[in-house]
Design a protein around this motif. Sequence first.
Motif, PDB file in Angstrom:
ATOM      1  N   ARG A 116      -8.021  -2.365   2.689  1.00  0.00           N
ATOM      2  CA  ARG A 116      -6.755  -1.522   2.329  1.00  0.00           C
ATOM      3  C   ARG A 116      -7.230  -0.168   2.153  1.00  0.00           C
ATOM      4  NH1 ARG A 116      -4.218  -1.549  -3.737  1.00  0.00           N
ATOM      5  NH2 ARG A 116      -2.317  -0.939  -3.440  1.00  0.00           N
ATOM      6  N   THR A 117      -8.363   0.132   1.729  1.00  0.00           N
ATOM      7  CA  THR A 117      -9.319   1.284   1.954  1.00  0.00           C
ATOM      8  C   THR A 117      -9.235   2.164   3.046  1.00  0.00           C
ATOM      9  OG1 THR A 117     -10.192   0.780  -0.365  1.00  0.00           O
ATOM     10  CG2 THR A 117     -11.129   2.546   1.035  1.00  0.00           C
ATOM     11  N   THR A 118      -9.500   1.410   3.943  1.00  0.00           N
ATOM     12  CA  THR A 118      -9.749   2.077   5.386  1.00  0.00           C
ATOM     13  C   THR A 118      -8.516   2.082   6.057  1.00  0.00           C
ATOM     14  OG1 THR A 118     -10.188  -0.283   6.328  1.00  0.00           O
ATOM     15  CG2 THR A 118     -12.123   0.931   5.717  1.00  0.00           C
ATOM     16  N   TYR A 119      -7.446   1.269   5.607  1.00  0.00           N
ATOM     17  CA  TYR A 119      -5.974   1.675   6.046  1.00  0.00           C
ATOM     18  C   TYR A 119      -5.580   2.873   5.544  1.00  0.00           C
ATOM     19  CZ  TYR A 119      -1.070   0.998   6.143  1.00  0.00           C
ATOM     20  OH  TYR A 119       0.579   1.376   6.414  1.00  0.00           O
ATOM     21  N   ASP A 134      -2.714  -6.803  10.349  1.00  0.00           N
ATOM     22  CA  ASP A 134      -4.040  -7.344  10.116  1.00  0.00           C
ATOM     23  C   ASP A 134      -4.199  -7.677   8.554  1.00  0.00           C
ATOM     24  OD1 ASP A 134      -4.709  -7.218  12.632  1.00  0.00           O
ATOM     25  OD2 ASP A 134      -5.808  -5.526  12.560  1.00  0.00           O
ATOM     26  N   ARG A 135      -3.857  -6.637   7.763  1.00  0.00           N
ATOM     27  CA  ARG A 135      -4.015  -6.892   6.196  1.00  0.00           C
ATOM     28  C   ARG A 135      -2.967  -8.027   5.674  1.00  0.00           C
ATOM     29  NH1 ARG A 135      -1.605  -2.969   3.585  1.00  0.00           N
ATOM     30  NH2 ARG A 135      -2.519  -3.621   1.753  1.00  0.00           N
ATOM     31  N   ASP A 177     -15.846 -12.418  -3.460  1.00  0.00           N
ATOM     32  CA  ASP A 177     -16.519 -11.533  -2.191  1.00  0.00           C
ATOM     33  C   ASP A 177     -15.165 -11.468  -1.170  1.00  0.00           C
ATOM     34  OD1 ASP A 177     -18.871 -11.271  -3.141  1.00  0.00           O
ATOM     35  OD2 ASP A 177     -19.552 -13.205  -2.186  1.00  0.00           O
ATOM     36  N   LEU A 178     -14.304 -12.396  -0.980  1.00  0.00           N
ATOM     37  CA  LEU A 178     -13.232 -12.278   0.059  1.00  0.00           C
ATOM     38  C   LEU A 178     -12.272 -11.311  -0.636  1.00  0.00           C
ATOM     39  CD1 LEU A 178     -12.896 -16.150   0.909  1.00  0.00           C
ATOM     40  CD2 LEU A 178     -13.723 -14.444   2.477  1.00  0.00           C
ATOM     41  N   ILE A 179     -11.932 -11.347  -1.718  1.00  0.00           N
ATOM     42  CA  ILE A 179     -11.135 -10.374  -2.397  1.00  0.00           C
ATOM     43  C   ILE A 179     -11.614  -8.784  -2.159  1.00  0.00           C
ATOM     44  CG2 ILE A 179      -9.848  -9.491  -4.376  1.00  0.00           C
ATOM     45  CD1 ILE A 179      -8.467 -12.056  -3.397  1.00  0.00           C
ATOM     46  N   ARG A 180     -12.639  -8.861  -2.480  1.00  0.00           N
ATOM     47  CA  ARG A 180     -13.322  -7.408  -2.573  1.00  0.00           C
ATOM     48  C   ARG A 180     -13.391  -6.997  -0.831  1.00  0.00           C
ATOM     49  NH1 ARG A 180     -18.050  -8.768  -3.712  1.00  0.00           N
ATOM     50  NH2 ARG A 180     -17.804  -8.933  -5.831  1.00  0.00           N
ATOM     51  N   ALA A 233       0.725  -1.137   0.163  1.00  0.00           N
ATOM     52  CA  ALA A 233      -0.007   0.007   0.039  1.00  0.00           C
ATOM     53  C   ALA A 233       0.909   1.274   0.152  1.00  0.00           C
ATOM     54  CB  ALA A 233      -0.845   0.081   1.119  1.00  0.00           C
ATOM     55  N   ALA A 234       0.257   2.226  -0.597  1.00  0.00           N
ATOM     56  CA  ALA A 234       0.963   3.626  -0.508  1.00  0.00           C
ATOM     57  C   ALA A 234       1.383   3.916   0.830  1.00  0.00           C
ATOM     58  CB  ALA A 234       0.477   4.680  -1.124  1.00  0.00           C
ATOM     59  N   ILE A 235       2.505   4.356   1.141  1.00  0.00           N
ATOM     60  CA  ILE A 235       3.085   4.529   2.501  1.00  0.00           C
ATOM     61  C   ILE A 235       3.192   5.956   2.982  1.00  0.00           C
ATOM     62  CG2 ILE A 235       5.057   4.344   4.320  1.00  0.00           C
ATOM     63  CD1 ILE A 235       5.845   1.838   2.580  1.00  0.00           C
TER      64      ILE A 235
END
Length: 316
Positions: free
Chosen positions: A308-311, A209-210, A299-302, A12-14
């Motif tokens: 990732r979005t909330t992170y 977690d991710r 569904d699991l990938i989504r 993810a972008a840092i």
Amino acid sequence: MKLPIKLLVVAAAISFAACKGGDKKDGSAKTEYAEASNDDANEIVAYNNVLVGFTDKNNEYLKRLDGNLKKIAKGLANPNDRFAFIGIIPAYSTPHFRTSKVKPETPPSVLSSDDQKYFKDNVAGLNESMTKIKDAYKSLDDYLKAEDWKDDKGSRGKKLIDSIYAMSKTYYKYDENVLAKLEVIGDDAERIILKTHPLKEYIFAMKDDRKAVGEFNKLILESKNYKADEAKIKAAYAALEVQNKKHVEMSVPNTAEYPGKDGSFKRFNDSFNEYLIEARKVMRDAATSGKITENNADDLIRKHDYMRTTYNSFVD
């Protein structure tokens, strides 16, 4: 048939790159870069962010392409249907506008010569594979526009679809190589940058977690026989629940010093819980049918993507 699933949305972008690092070695470090200077760490992070954006754009294109290929395959199976090829939107690749001078093809000199070569080779593989996929899809698009399927009963069209799926497997292998390496190198660089940051405890909790959910996705979605693998899948799921509970019970960030971060942290934990809910449903269905369906996988990938979005909303 469909494009291979990108099981691990690893990197993810840092953010928070302006923080100054400390001098104490991090015991959780995994690479030689764990003792890099703050400037060197920032160069690694900048490269991490460029590669993440690069692979994200490619993946968005491949997802759109996958939807088109399914429709085209269905149309070629029944070409006499006058609506067979209706609703197929041209698959376009959104240009990746780079605000950074760093390029995916040019890893920073602060990386070892072996790591520089690794990234150069795999990024070259990504680019070559993507070019072949786009060329094959253009041939397929021209084939449909000319209605050549009327001459060969869809034979060449089906072969082109199969070739795109085969090339996509090659692409995702390079993609997996790049992101797996970034996960380790980027994590160590980020730990240097965030070593003295007051929110590092939350950031690393969310990163862990991710990563754990990504590993669980890989375990469950690559299972060839769910019933044979059920015991280890259940054990891995139980570990996720323990990890989620631990982080939910963490005290939230100080709202006076960091307005809104309390809500962002809660949203991330909620997104983790949503993943757990979905995983329970998938496991229950698979225990009955003995397999993970395509819809289950999507569904699991989504749900993992949403984590990732909330992170990102926390670190932005």
